[in-house]
Motif scaffolding. Structure first.
Motif, mmCIF file in Angstrom:
data_model
loop_
_atom_site.group_PDB
_atom_site.id
_atom_site.type_symbol
_atom_site.label_atom_id
_atom_site.label_comp_id
_atom_site.label_asym_id
_atom_site.label_seq_id
_atom_site.Cartn_x
_atom_site.Cartn_y
_atom_site.Cartn_z
ATOM 1 N N ALA A 66 -0.529 -18.852 -36.615
ATOM 2 C CA ALA A 66 -1.366 -19.395 -36.926
ATOM 3 C C ALA A 66 -1.669 -20.736 -36.348
ATOM 4 N N SER A 67 -0.794 -21.093 -36.798
ATOM 5 C CA SER A 67 -0.553 -22.194 -36.187
ATOM 6 C C SER A 67 -0.493 -23.159 -35.210
ATOM 7 N N MET A 68 -0.878 -22.162 -34.292
ATOM 8 C CA MET A 68 -1.111 -22.518 -32.766
ATOM 9 C C MET A 68 -1.996 -22.104 -32.454
ATOM 10 N N LEU A 69 -3.051 -21.541 -33.314
ATOM 11 C CA LEU A 69 -4.657 -21.771 -33.028
ATOM 12 C C LEU A 69 -4.718 -22.284 -33.873
ATOM 13 N N GLN A 156 0.532 -19.588 -24.452
ATOM 14 C CA GLN A 156 1.170 -18.476 -25.000
ATOM 15 C C GLN A 156 2.489 -18.505 -25.717
ATOM 16 N N GLY A 157 3.050 -17.932 -25.654
ATOM 17 C CA GLY A 157 3.707 -17.272 -26.850
ATOM 18 C C GLY A 157 3.633 -17.399 -28.370
ATOM 19 N N ALA A 158 1.796 -17.041 -28.158
ATOM 20 C CA ALA A 158 0.734 -17.150 -29.448
ATOM 21 C C ALA A 158 0.653 -15.081 -29.684
ATOM 22 N N PRO A 211 11.637 -17.710 -26.271
ATOM 23 C CA PRO A 211 10.481 -18.364 -26.298
ATOM 24 C C PRO A 211 10.326 -19.408 -25.935
ATOM 25 N N SER A 212 11.264 -20.450 -25.628
ATOM 26 C CA SER A 212 10.345 -21.446 -24.838
ATOM 27 C C SER A 212 10.006 -21.011 -23.931
ATOM 28 N N LEU A 216 6.628 -14.268 -26.576
ATOM 29 C CA LEU A 216 6.776 -14.012 -28.343
ATOM 30 C C LEU A 216 8.254 -14.168 -28.493
ATOM 31 N N PRO A 217 8.519 -14.556 -29.191
ATOM 32 C CA PRO A 217 10.243 -14.275 -29.995
ATOM 33 C C PRO A 217 10.076 -12.569 -30.774
ATOM 34 N N GLY A 218 10.940 -11.837 -29.719
ATOM 35 C CA GLY A 218 10.847 -10.427 -30.131
ATOM 36 C C GLY A 218 11.302 -10.209 -31.446
ATOM 37 N N THR A 219 10.657 -9.280 -32.649
ATOM 38 C CA THR A 219 11.325 -8.993 -33.701
ATOM 39 C C THR A 219 12.187 -7.984 -33.595
#
Length: 290
Positions: A66-69, A156-158, A211-212, A216-219
């Motif tokens: 949400a923050s990235m968008l 990328q990453g969102a 993630p850098s 996506l940071p995988g859950t």
């Protein structure tokens, strides 16, 4: 995916609320930006016996997206309650289920509150995939590995609703005789799958890209590493070059409902299947509780 339960959110106030609706009920306007532009975010949590798995990690990633968008900051207490409620209503389903929760920017051309919902569904049975493995192909994502740092506006990453590319690469994989994809960067690094994180065992260490690198940071990957470390097995978050993957003696694509799916071929080349490691990983995943 078979829809079972739908909770629709009212996000017109900061505290918000939600109510049960029918999954086949018409609720989204055709001028909603989530439909017309893919302008929104989502998460999918696996559910076991009515309990959503890795919920806090999913909520944290939801807020990050949400923050990235530049979307309004989600009320995580509200989203936590709606996901838990949706999952609880499927406790007696007797099959693997999941909750997909989404938020869009709202109505195009209007000052609008976001639109949100949580959909409970029956997930595909992962038994055969976990047992037999999957065939994958490597496809170029078209970006350098440092795109998240050089061009953050590319998101990328969102985890967004813009999934046309992810669906396109799966069709390309099918044309090549495979069922899934490992993305690579233009400068020769391994990234992730279109809807999964990659874990590879290289020189005895379980490795996943950071993630850098715009992934996506995988859950599920995070839970896997926690379980492996508890068992005294070595893990590392680090860049993986394409040549490094060629040396792996085990590769898995990991996601919330499928768990850890072992890769049996990459671009037609055989990858060792470690059934014992796959069963250990998925056994630990299936034993999770939030």
């Amino acid at each position: 995916m078979k829809p079972l339960i739908l909770n629709f959110l009212d996000l017109s106030t900061p505290e918000g609320s939600f109510a049960r609706r029918e999954p086949d009920e018409a609720l989204i306007r055709v001028d909603n930006l989530g439909i017309t532009r893919g302008d929104g975010i989502f998460e999918t949590a696996g559910v076991i016996e009515g309990v959503p798995l890795a919920l806090e990690a999913h909520l944290a990633r939801f807020a990050r997206s949400a923050s990235m968008l530049d979307l309004p900051e989600p009320n995580l207490d509200l989203w936590r309650r709606v996901v838990v409620d949706t999952a609880h209503q499927m406790a007696d389903a007797g099959v693997l289920t999941g909750v997909k929760f989404c938020m869009t920017r709202g109505i195009e051309g209007e000052v609008s509150a976001p639109t949100g919902w949580a959909l409970g569904f029956i997930a595909d049975d992962p038994t055969a995939v976990r047992r037999d493995g999957i065939d994958v192909v490597k496809l170029d994502r078209g970006f350098r590995h440092d795109v998240a740092e050089t061009s953050p506006w590319l998101l990328q990453g969102a985890k967004t609703l813009s999934y046309a590319v992810n669906k396109s690469v799966l069709r390309e994989a099918e044309r090549r005789g495979a069922t899934d994809v490992i993305f690579t960067s233009t400068d020769g690094y391994i990234l992730e799958g279109p809807s999964s994180s990659l874990v590879a065992r290289i020189d005895g260490v379980y490795v996943t890209p950071p993630p850098s690198m715009g992934i996506l940071p995988g859950t599920t990957q995070g839970d896997i590493f926690t379980c492996l470390e508890r068992r005294g097995l070595a893990t590392r978050v680090d860049a993986v070059k394409v040549a490094d993957l060629d040396r792996a003696d085990g590769v898995w694509l990991c996601s919330s409902t499928r768990g850890a799916a072992p890769v049996r071929t990459i671009d037609g080349n055989a990858v060792p299947l470690d059934h014992a490691a796959t069963e250990l990983i998925n056994g630990d995943l299936d034993a999770r509780r939030s």
